[in-house]
Design a protein around this motif. Sequence first.
Motif, PDB file in Angstrom:
ATOM      1  N   VAL A  57      41.725  64.379  18.147  1.00  0.00           N
ATOM      2  CA  VAL A  57      40.560  63.808  18.836  1.00  0.00           C
ATOM      3  C   VAL A  57      39.902  62.748  17.956  1.00  0.00           C
ATOM      4  O   VAL A  57      39.502  61.676  18.429  1.00  0.00           O
ATOM      5  CB  VAL A  57      39.558  64.912  19.215  1.00  0.00           C
ATOM      6  N   GLY A 109      34.332  60.492  26.343  1.00  0.00           N
ATOM      7  CA  GLY A 109      35.618  61.161  26.235  1.00  0.00           C
ATOM      8  C   GLY A 109      35.642  62.155  25.097  1.00  0.00           C
ATOM      9  O   GLY A 109      36.101  63.292  25.260  1.00  0.00           O
ATOM     10  N   THR A 110      35.098  61.745  23.940  1.00  0.00           N
ATOM     11  CA  THR A 110      35.079  62.655  22.790  1.00  0.00           C
ATOM     12  C   THR A 110      34.288  63.910  23.101  1.00  0.00           C
ATOM     13  O   THR A 110      34.740  65.030  22.836  1.00  0.00           O
ATOM     14  CB  THR A 110      34.442  61.945  21.585  1.00  0.00           C
ATOM     15  N   ILE A 117      36.185  66.227  25.608  1.00  0.00           N
ATOM     16  CA  ILE A 117      37.303  66.994  25.050  1.00  0.00           C
ATOM     17  C   ILE A 117      36.792  68.114  24.154  1.00  0.00           C
ATOM     18  O   ILE A 117      37.271  69.247  24.219  1.00  0.00           O
ATOM     19  CB  ILE A 117      38.247  66.061  24.268  1.00  0.00           C
ATOM     20  N   SER A 118      35.766  67.815  23.329  1.00  0.00           N
ATOM     21  CA  SER A 118      35.329  68.861  22.396  1.00  0.00           C
ATOM     22  C   SER A 118      34.610  69.980  23.139  1.00  0.00           C
ATOM     23  O   SER A 118      34.749  71.155  22.769  1.00  0.00           O
ATOM     24  CB  SER A 118      34.451  68.273  21.303  1.00  0.00           C
ATOM     25  N   TYR A 134      35.384  70.954  26.163  1.00  0.00           N
ATOM     26  CA  TYR A 134      36.472  71.730  26.776  1.00  0.00           C
ATOM     27  C   TYR A 134      37.082  72.682  25.750  1.00  0.00           C
ATOM     28  O   TYR A 134      37.330  73.857  26.054  1.00  0.00           O
ATOM     29  CB  TYR A 134      37.517  70.754  27.322  1.00  0.00           C
ATOM     30  N   LEU A 135      37.303  72.176  24.520  1.00  0.00           N
ATOM     31  CA  LEU A 135      37.904  73.039  23.493  1.00  0.00           C
ATOM     32  C   LEU A 135      37.004  74.223  23.177  1.00  0.00           C
ATOM     33  O   LEU A 135      37.470  75.357  23.019  1.00  0.00           O
ATOM     34  CB  LEU A 135      38.154  72.230  22.219  1.00  0.00           C
TER      35      LEU A 135
END
Lengths: 91, 111, 93
Positions: free
Chosen positions: C38, C78-79, C82-83, C85-86
């Motif tokens: 990422v 976007g960053t 994604i984080s 979601y993780l």
Amino acid sequence: MITALLILIGSVFILLSAIGLIRYDDLYSRMQATTKATSFGVFLILIGASIFFNNYFVYLKALFIIIFIYLTAPLGAHSISKSDKEGRLEE
Amino acid sequence: MLKLLKKTYYSLIFLGFYLFKLVEANLFMAWDILTPKMLDQPGFIDVEINLESETGILMLSNLVSMTPGTLVVDANLGKKLLKVHVLYMRNETKERAEIMRFQRMIKRITE
Amino acid sequence: MTENVTNIILYISLGILVVALLLVFVRMFKGPSIQDRVVALDLTAFIAMGFILIYGVMAENAIYFDIPVIIALISFIGTVAISTYLKQKEKSS
């Protein structure tokens, strides 16, 4: 001329952060390289380009991008580190 | 009115300080990346916050993230703790003193 | 004469950015954890921004200045996406 020099120094800083991304062997050290050096490189490239165009709207857009990048680069690093187990404060 | 003037003055000083720290941090990173590795270990420290307002905490974490060798990793606003990643654990006490100095600077602006 | 020198320096900067992009892709390929990838993805967005700005200076057209605004906005979102979601995935498992 000064445009080209500023753009060259900015690209060198981006290259440095890419080298740091390869060389450090810890996620958080890598994030230190990417948040600081990359935003400084883009800052220099933006200043160089806006000096080249020398236009009121271009200066305004460059200022907007710089403020936005400097507000969000630490926030992005913060949110990535919160998704990792090691980077959280214990409750 | 006088208070507003004072705050503007301190904000301008803060802006200059921020830009100075920015250049210093980038030169430090460049030197650190280009020279061979030291034996120091990176690590985490916990720092107490004594600022009241959330704007002040935002300014503090932004400034700490942009100073050489430190990066804010997590913040707990209830317990007033800040988790900071340090590149050189050898400088731990120095970094703590530095963050305390930043807090005093920001306190003059926000309160 | 000076325009020639300026153009040469701009081409050199483009070359430097290409090298940086290659290094970032090496990290994206190797990266032990998803977080490393990422971070590399975030850096790619900044390099693309630099490319477009340098190209805009070479083409002498200020309209290219609009694109970095969009890239800055989208890469941050976007960053964070994604984080988040993780984090949620780790919490539920």
